[in-house]
Design a protein around this motif. Sequence first.
Motif, mmCIF file in Angstrom:
data_model
loop_
_atom_site.group_PDB
_atom_site.id
_atom_site.type_symbol
_atom_site.label_atom_id
_atom_site.label_comp_id
_atom_site.label_asym_id
_atom_site.label_seq_id
_atom_site.Cartn_x
_atom_site.Cartn_y
_atom_site.Cartn_z
ATOM 1 N N PRO A 63 2.143 8.666 -8.499
ATOM 2 C CA PRO A 63 1.499 7.635 -9.334
ATOM 3 C C PRO A 63 2.301 7.242 -10.558
ATOM 4 C CG PRO A 63 0.422 9.755 -9.626
ATOM 5 C CD PRO A 63 1.423 9.944 -8.550
ATOM 6 N N LEU A 64 3.401 7.952 -10.842
ATOM 7 C CA LEU A 64 4.214 7.615 -12.011
ATOM 8 C C LEU A 64 5.394 6.711 -11.668
ATOM 9 C CD1 LEU A 64 4.364 11.032 -13.925
ATOM 10 C CD2 LEU A 64 3.062 8.998 -14.543
ATOM 11 N N ILE A 65 5.622 6.470 -10.369
ATOM 12 C CA ILE A 65 6.795 5.674 -9.979
ATOM 13 C C ILE A 65 6.682 4.237 -10.497
ATOM 14 C CG2 ILE A 65 7.993 4.669 -7.998
ATOM 15 C CD1 ILE A 65 7.451 7.252 -6.484
ATOM 16 N N LEU A 66 5.548 3.603 -10.265
ATOM 17 C CA LEU A 66 5.407 2.209 -10.697
ATOM 18 C C LEU A 66 5.413 2.067 -12.221
ATOM 19 C CD1 LEU A 66 2.875 0.731 -8.097
ATOM 20 C CD2 LEU A 66 5.371 0.586 -8.144
ATOM 21 N N PRO A 67 4.642 2.863 -12.963
ATOM 22 C CA PRO A 67 4.707 2.700 -14.434
ATOM 23 C C PRO A 67 6.076 3.023 -15.018
ATOM 24 C CG PRO A 67 3.280 4.537 -13.824
ATOM 25 C CD PRO A 67 3.570 3.796 -12.574
ATOM 26 N N SER A 68 6.755 4.064 -14.489
ATOM 27 C CA SER A 68 8.094 4.381 -15.019
ATOM 28 C C SER A 68 9.091 3.286 -14.646
ATOM 29 C CB SER A 68 8.566 5.739 -14.495
ATOM 30 O OG SER A 68 8.625 5.739 -13.084
ATOM 31 N N ALA A 69 8.905 2.646 -13.466
ATOM 32 C CA ALA A 69 9.780 1.527 -13.098
ATOM 33 C C ALA A 69 9.527 0.332 -14.011
ATOM 34 C CB ALA A 69 9.539 1.140 -11.643
ATOM 35 N N ALA A 70 8.256 0.095 -14.359
ATOM 36 C CA ALA A 70 7.940 -1.027 -15.258
ATOM 37 C C ALA A 70 8.593 -0.848 -16.621
ATOM 38 C CB ALA A 70 6.425 -1.157 -15.402
ATOM 39 N N ILE A 71 8.729 0.386 -17.061
ATOM 40 C CA ILE A 71 9.402 0.644 -18.344
ATOM 41 C C ILE A 71 10.906 0.746 -18.142
ATOM 42 C CG2 ILE A 71 9.606 2.279 -20.255
ATOM 43 C CD1 ILE A 71 6.739 3.130 -19.720
ATOM 44 N N GLY A 72 11.328 1.390 -17.055
ATOM 45 C CA GLY A 72 12.744 1.703 -16.880
ATOM 46 C C GLY A 72 13.606 0.526 -16.458
ATOM 47 N N ILE A 73 13.066 -0.440 -15.700
ATOM 48 C CA ILE A 73 13.892 -1.565 -15.233
ATOM 49 C C ILE A 73 14.405 -2.421 -16.397
ATOM 50 C CG2 ILE A 73 13.779 -3.736 -13.939
ATOM 51 C CD1 ILE A 73 12.112 -2.274 -11.835
ATOM 52 N N PRO A 74 13.558 -2.831 -17.350
ATOM 53 C CA PRO A 74 14.126 -3.557 -18.505
ATOM 54 C C PRO A 74 15.138 -2.723 -19.284
ATOM 55 C CG PRO A 74 11.749 -3.869 -18.404
ATOM 56 C CD PRO A 74 12.088 -2.817 -17.408
ATOM 57 N N LEU A 75 14.885 -1.423 -19.393
ATOM 58 C CA LEU A 75 15.856 -0.565 -20.074
ATOM 59 C C LEU A 75 17.186 -0.528 -19.323
ATOM 60 C CD1 LEU A 75 13.887 2.611 -21.235
ATOM 61 C CD2 LEU A 75 14.865 0.815 -22.648
ATOM 62 N N PHE A 76 17.100 -0.396 -17.997
ATOM 63 C CA PHE A 76 18.307 -0.395 -17.175
ATOM 64 C C PHE A 76 19.108 -1.674 -17.398
ATOM 65 C CE2 PHE A 76 19.220 -2.675 -13.127
ATOM 66 C CZ PHE A 76 20.539 -2.250 -12.979
ATOM 67 N N GLY A 109 0.810 -1.232 0.000
ATOM 68 C CA GLY A 109 0.000 0.000 0.000
ATOM 69 C C GLY A 109 0.828 1.260 0.000
ATOM 70 N N ALA A 110 2.048 1.180 -0.512
ATOM 71 C CA ALA A 110 2.949 2.339 -0.479
ATOM 72 C C ALA A 110 2.728 3.288 -1.642
ATOM 73 C CB ALA A 110 4.403 1.847 -0.481
ATOM 74 N N LEU A 111 2.278 2.778 -2.771
ATOM 75 C CA LEU A 111 2.138 3.608 -3.971
ATOM 76 C C LEU A 111 0.796 3.321 -4.639
ATOM 77 C CD1 LEU A 111 5.742 3.085 -5.375
ATOM 78 C CD2 LEU A 111 4.836 5.216 -4.418
ATOM 79 N N PRO A 112 0.223 4.315 -5.309
ATOM 80 C CA PRO A 112 -1.055 4.087 -6.004
ATOM 81 C C PRO A 112 -0.862 3.211 -7.234
ATOM 82 C CG PRO A 112 -0.260 6.305 -6.418
ATOM 83 C CD PRO A 112 0.667 5.706 -5.399
#
Length: 345
Positions: free
Chosen positions: A208-221, A188-191
């Motif tokens: 609210p952008l942390i999770l979607p940007s992580a979903a895109i950014g982790i494979p890129l990383f 329950g830490a992030l929306p």
Amino acid sequence: MTTATTSPRVPVARDPRVSPLSRATSSPVLRLVVKRLLMAIPIMLGVTILAFWVLSLIPGNAAQQLLGPEATPEDIAQLEEQLGLNESGVSRYLDWLGGALTGDLGNSIVSRQPVGDLLANRLPVTGELVLLAFVVSLALAIPVALLAAYKPNGLLDRVSMFVSTMGLSVANYVLALLLVLVFAVQLGALPAIGFVPLEDGLWANLKPLILPSAAIGIPLFCFYARFLRGDLVDQMQQEEYVTTARAKGIGPWQVLIRHAFRNSSFGLITVVGLNLGALIGGTVIIEQIFALPGIGQMLLQAINTRDVVVVQAAVVIFALVAVIANLVVDLLYVVLDPRIRHDSR
């Protein structure tokens, strides 16, 4: 004793036979920009024609979607005539192209709103999402790749390559669902869904952008880290300038960061530029999962309703981003490497 005298600087008269356009394009950078922009014209035309043709192959049209399955053929034919859908594909494309060249992308067939306004509302959401993903991925990938390349096959190198391989093996939509399950549902830490404009506060906007940007950014990383680590190791083991630098007594970290990383950054810039166009298109699924009102979600809704005008506009935006990204990559080459600037004269 002699006294040095400075002769007054005489302004050099410009040759009147040389046009201002020729003088402007004598700059390598400007010549490159003009060349790339001219090449972009057939690319953009080809992309829009291909998109229009593919959409024409999909069964059904916007009139059928608007009226629903209970509509009679007469009602559908009447609405098709009102919307101009009974005209030939070539005629409709030329009408759209004529408007687009004057800055008018037309109105949505479904909502009747100007497509330009729809893009203006949606583009900042997608732009912020992609920017965050790039910043996070590069901020993590560069130090990890440098640490791994400092001692190849060491413990840190093996761990980082194992983690990056795992990250590349997971599709971003699967990763998105896992992130939602852990950080939104369990902790329950992030929306999990929604978007807050920047005007309502920086943290409220970013949260609210942390999770979607992580979903895109982790494979890129993971991809950038593996790519940059491999290039750095090759530079450190095979290039003569590295041997020369070591012979001069320069420390290994300085050789790695100041010499090898500088050369490897060209390859990284190329990969980042090529990824940008594909990444914009890849936001379609992520925006749908996290209910973000961006270009990707708009495109998916437009495809479902056969809103050809909106789909065409979104495709143009995706192609334009790819063209601009490649142009920026070429310009960065010219700025970072004087040899390219010299060769392009």
